[in-house]
Design a protein around this motif. Structure first.
Motif, PDB file in Angstrom:
ATOM      1  N   ARG A  17      21.729  -1.236   0.893  1.00 31.15           N
ATOM      2  CA  ARG A  17      20.494  -2.022   0.960  1.00 31.15           C
ATOM      3  C   ARG A  17      19.352  -1.212   1.559  1.00 31.15           C
ATOM      4  N   SER A  18      19.531   0.094   1.611  1.00 36.40           N
ATOM      5  CA  SER A  18      18.521   0.960   2.205  1.00 36.40           C
ATOM      6  C   SER A  18      17.661   1.584   1.106  1.00 36.40           C
ATOM      7  N   THR A  19      17.257   2.833   1.302  1.00 39.79           N
ATOM      8  CA  THR A  19      16.448   3.537   0.308  1.00 39.79           C
ATOM      9  C   THR A  19      17.335   4.379  -0.598  1.00 39.79           C
ATOM     10  N   VAL A  20      16.795   4.748  -1.751  1.00 37.07           N
ATOM     11  CA  VAL A  20      17.541   5.586  -2.693  1.00 37.07           C
ATOM     12  C   VAL A  20      17.835   6.949  -2.068  1.00 37.07           C
ATOM     13  N   ALA A  21      16.853   7.524  -1.373  1.00 32.78           N
ATOM     14  CA  ALA A  21      17.033   8.837  -0.746  1.00 32.78           C
ATOM     15  C   ALA A  21      18.149   8.807   0.299  1.00 32.78           C
ATOM     16  N   HIS A  42      12.747   2.609  -2.790  1.00 31.03           N
ATOM     17  CA  HIS A  42      13.529   1.492  -2.281  1.00 31.03           C
ATOM     18  C   HIS A  42      14.261   0.788  -3.424  1.00 31.03           C
ATOM     19  N   PHE A  43      15.504   0.414  -3.167  1.00 27.05           N
ATOM     20  CA  PHE A  43      16.234  -0.384  -4.147  1.00 27.05           C
ATOM     21  C   PHE A  43      15.533  -1.728  -4.320  1.00 27.05           C
ATOM     22  N   PRO A  44      15.540  -2.296  -5.540  1.00 29.98           N
ATOM     23  CA  PRO A  44      14.865  -3.588  -5.745  1.00 29.98           C
ATOM     24  C   PRO A  44      15.476  -4.721  -4.934  1.00 29.98           C
ATOM     25  N   TRP A  45      16.748  -4.592  -4.534  1.00 28.44           N
ATOM     26  CA  TRP A  45      17.395  -5.650  -3.747  1.00 28.44           C
ATOM     27  C   TRP A  45      17.281  -5.406  -2.239  1.00 28.44           C
ATOM     28  N   SER A  46      16.640  -4.304  -1.848  1.00 28.41           N
ATOM     29  CA  SER A  46      16.466  -4.017  -0.430  1.00 28.41           C
ATOM     30  C   SER A  46      15.376  -4.906   0.146  1.00 28.41           C
ATOM     31  N   PRO A  47      15.279  -5.027   1.477  1.00 29.16           N
ATOM     32  CA  PRO A  47      14.214  -5.844   2.078  1.00 29.16           C
ATOM     33  C   PRO A  47      12.826  -5.420   1.625  1.00 29.16           C
ATOM     34  N   THR A  48      12.587  -4.099   1.537  1.00 32.48           N
ATOM     35  CA  THR A  48      11.275  -3.629   1.091  1.00 32.48           C
ATOM     36  C   THR A  48      11.039  -3.959  -0.370  1.00 32.48           C
ATOM     37  N   GLY A  49      12.080  -3.761  -1.209  1.00 36.89           N
ATOM     38  CA  GLY A  49      11.934  -4.092  -2.624  1.00 36.89           C
ATOM     39  C   GLY A  49      11.637  -5.561  -2.835  1.00 36.89           C
ATOM     40  N   ARG A  50      12.296  -6.436  -2.079  1.00 43.45           N
ATOM     41  CA  ARG A  50      12.056  -7.878  -2.214  1.00 43.45           C
ATOM     42  C   ARG A  50      10.665  -8.254  -1.721  1.00 43.45           C
ATOM     43  N   SER A  51      10.220  -7.613  -0.608  1.00 43.08           N
ATOM     44  CA  SER A  51       8.894  -7.933  -0.087  1.00 43.08           C
ATOM     45  C   SER A  51       7.808  -7.469  -1.040  1.00 43.08           C
ATOM     46  N   ARG A  96      11.577  -1.819   8.151  1.00 43.81           N
ATOM     47  CA  ARG A  96      12.450  -1.749   6.986  1.00 43.81           C
ATOM     48  C   ARG A  96      13.476  -0.631   7.130  1.00 43.81           C
ATOM     49  N   PRO A  97      14.588  -0.703   6.394  1.00 41.79           N
ATOM     50  CA  PRO A  97      15.561   0.397   6.395  1.00 41.79           C
ATOM     51  C   PRO A  97      14.881   1.706   6.002  1.00 41.79           C
ATOM     52  N   PHE A  98      15.257   2.793   6.673  1.00 40.63           N
ATOM     53  CA  PHE A  98      14.544   4.048   6.464  1.00 40.63           C
ATOM     54  C   PHE A  98      15.437   5.228   6.827  1.00 40.63           C
ATOM     55  N   GLY A  99      15.648   6.149   5.856  1.00 36.61           N
ATOM     56  CA  GLY A  99      16.479   7.314   6.110  1.00 36.61           C
ATOM     57  C   GLY A  99      15.890   8.252   7.133  1.00 36.61           C
ATOM     58  N   GLY A 100      14.544   8.277   7.243  1.00 35.48           N
ATOM     59  CA  GLY A 100      13.908   9.144   8.223  1.00 35.48           C
ATOM     60  C   GLY A 100      14.197   8.743   9.649  1.00 35.48           C
ATOM     61  N   GLU A 101      14.580   7.480   9.862  1.00 34.46           N
ATOM     62  CA  GLU A 101      15.024   7.008  11.169  1.00 34.46           C
ATOM     63  C   GLU A 101      16.542   6.882  11.223  1.00 34.46           C
ATOM     64  N   PHE A 102      17.220   7.287  10.136  1.00 38.69           N
ATOM     65  CA  PHE A 102      18.674   7.178  10.009  1.00 38.69           C
ATOM     66  C   PHE A 102      19.136   5.756  10.275  1.00 38.69           C
ATOM     67  N   PHE A 147       0.804  -1.203   0.000  1.00 44.51           N
ATOM     68  CA  PHE A 147       0.000   0.000   0.000  1.00 44.51           C
ATOM     69  C   PHE A 147       0.850   1.271   0.000  1.00 44.51           C
ATOM     70  N   GLY A 148       2.184   1.142   0.005  1.00 46.78           N
ATOM     71  CA  GLY A 148       3.064   2.283  -0.147  1.00 46.78           C
ATOM     72  C   GLY A 148       3.279   3.137   1.079  1.00 46.78           C
ATOM     73  N   TYR A 149       3.033   2.603   2.248  1.00 43.36           N
ATOM     74  CA  TYR A 149       3.228   3.379   3.460  1.00 43.36           C
ATOM     75  C   TYR A 149       4.670   3.274   3.934  1.00 43.36           C
ATOM     76  N   GLY A 150       5.027   4.196   4.848  1.00 39.46           N
ATOM     77  CA  GLY A 150       6.361   4.157   5.417  1.00 39.46           C
ATOM     78  C   GLY A 150       6.521   3.001   6.377  1.00 39.46           C
ATOM     79  N   PRO A 151       7.732   2.785   6.897  1.00 39.47           N
ATOM     80  CA  PRO A 151       8.017   1.619   7.734  1.00 39.47           C
ATOM     81  C   PRO A 151       7.341   1.672   9.099  1.00 39.47           C
ATOM     82  N   LEU A 152       6.834   2.827   9.494  1.00 38.54           N
ATOM     83  CA  LEU A 152       6.186   2.918  10.787  1.00 38.54           C
ATOM     84  C   LEU A 152       4.686   2.665  10.700  1.00 38.54           C
ATOM     85  N   ALA A 153       4.161   2.499   9.490  1.00 38.90           N
ATOM     86  CA  ALA A 153       2.718   2.348   9.318  1.00 38.90           C
ATOM     87  C   ALA A 153       2.269   0.921   9.608  1.00 38.90           C
TER      88      ALA A 153
END
Length: 289
Positions: free
Chosen positions: A199-203, A272-281, A58-64, A42-48
């Motif tokens: 393995r994190s996000t592009v941002a 998210h990179f396609p090889w990241s945990p979020t991209g794979r999920s 998931r890896p997230f730049g907003g949480e560093f 559904f495209g939500y952030g990792p805290l949703a």
């Protein structure tokens, strides 16, 4: 959509029928893994929609945080990452603009106040709070760059520590060589952190990628001087350009960490990179559906 409506939509798409076919009326509660897949779908952030204390975010730049980490649902402290990112971004923005020759400003001494107060002290404090919330990467990075700005301010403090005077004064070969080595040391450190964001996000990755290029180019600019013995202006300006990109990338990640359903009409996309945990999920969710 409300939280209850989102949860019902998740169950509709990711619950299992009694015959094992995806979709339809669910016969069980969503597991942590199904919830994470649903959030990704559904495209939500990792805290949703994190419903269990055991869920891996998931890896997230907003949480560093470039790696999987525990749910923050029951964390007693707020997220210190946006504060540290903002402190880094503003100080970097001002110095990079000066390096690019904005408004014909030739001396970066105005950065001393920012480097002591905001990029230095505030970012260092944010890094220490990252340690308190259990984020080793965030604590190492924010505290280190807070130390960088404090060190930078110490070097430029007029009449303070007399570091420049001891090296022959700013603009002399000994000072420029020393400052170039100082910048190359930070380039090496930033490269180490950059590897951890692959393995994190592009941002999140772009923040460290632009910063890495900034340190590299500025270091080269101070060591590879002009025929007059001055830091190389085109290389310094290029380093300033990538510094601006790093500053805006830091602000972007800070916004991603601040904006949520309680205060914003939209969630900031971080890609998210396609090889990241979020991209794979997400790929797994598409294949399952």
């Amino acid at each position: 959509m409300t939280t209850e409506e989102n949860h019902q939509a998740f169950e509709k798409d990711f619950g299992n029928n009694s015959d094992g076919v995806s979709g339809g009326a669910p016969t069980h509660q969503l597991s942590a893994d199904e919830t994470a897949r649903a959030a990704a779908r559904f495209g939500y952030g990792p805290l949703a929609q994190v419903n269990t204390a055991e869920a891996q975010l998931r890896p997230f730049g907003g949480e560093f945080q470039p790696g999987l980490y525990k749910s923050v649902e029951h964390r007693k402290f707020g997220n210190p990452a946006p504060l540290g990112l903002s402190a880094f971004a503003l100080t970097t923005f001002v110095l990079s603009a000066i390096n690019m020759g904005a408004r014909d400003i030739r001396e970066p001494n105005i950065v001393v106040a920012l480097a002591f107060g905001y990029g230095g002290l505030v970012q260092l404090l944010a890094g220490m709070w990252e340690m308190a919330v259990g984020n080793t990467f965030g604590a190492t990075a924010l505290s280190s760059y807070g130390g960088f700005w404090l060190a930078f301010a110490i070097v430029l403090t007029p009449g303070g520590f007399e570091i420049g005077k001891a090296l022959g004064g700013a603009g002399t070969p000994q000072f420029d060589d020393s400052f170039g080595l100082f910048l190359f040391g930070w380039f090496i450190f930033t490269t180490i952190l950059l590897v951890c964001t692959l393995r994190s996000t592009v941002a999140f990755f772009l923040l460290f990628f632009f910063l890495d290029l900034t340190f590299l180019l500025l270091g080269i600019g101070y060591l590879h001087r002009t025929s007059e013995g001055k830091p190389n202006p085109p290389i310094i300006k290029t380093g300033g350009f990538f510094g601006l990109l790093a500053a805006f990338a830091a602000w972007y990640n800070a916004l991603a960490g601040i904006a949520d359903n309680s205060n914003s009409f939209f969630i900031v996309p971080v890609a998210h990179f396609p090889w990241s945990p979020t991209g794979r999920s997400r790929k797994t969710a598409r294949e399952t559906v």
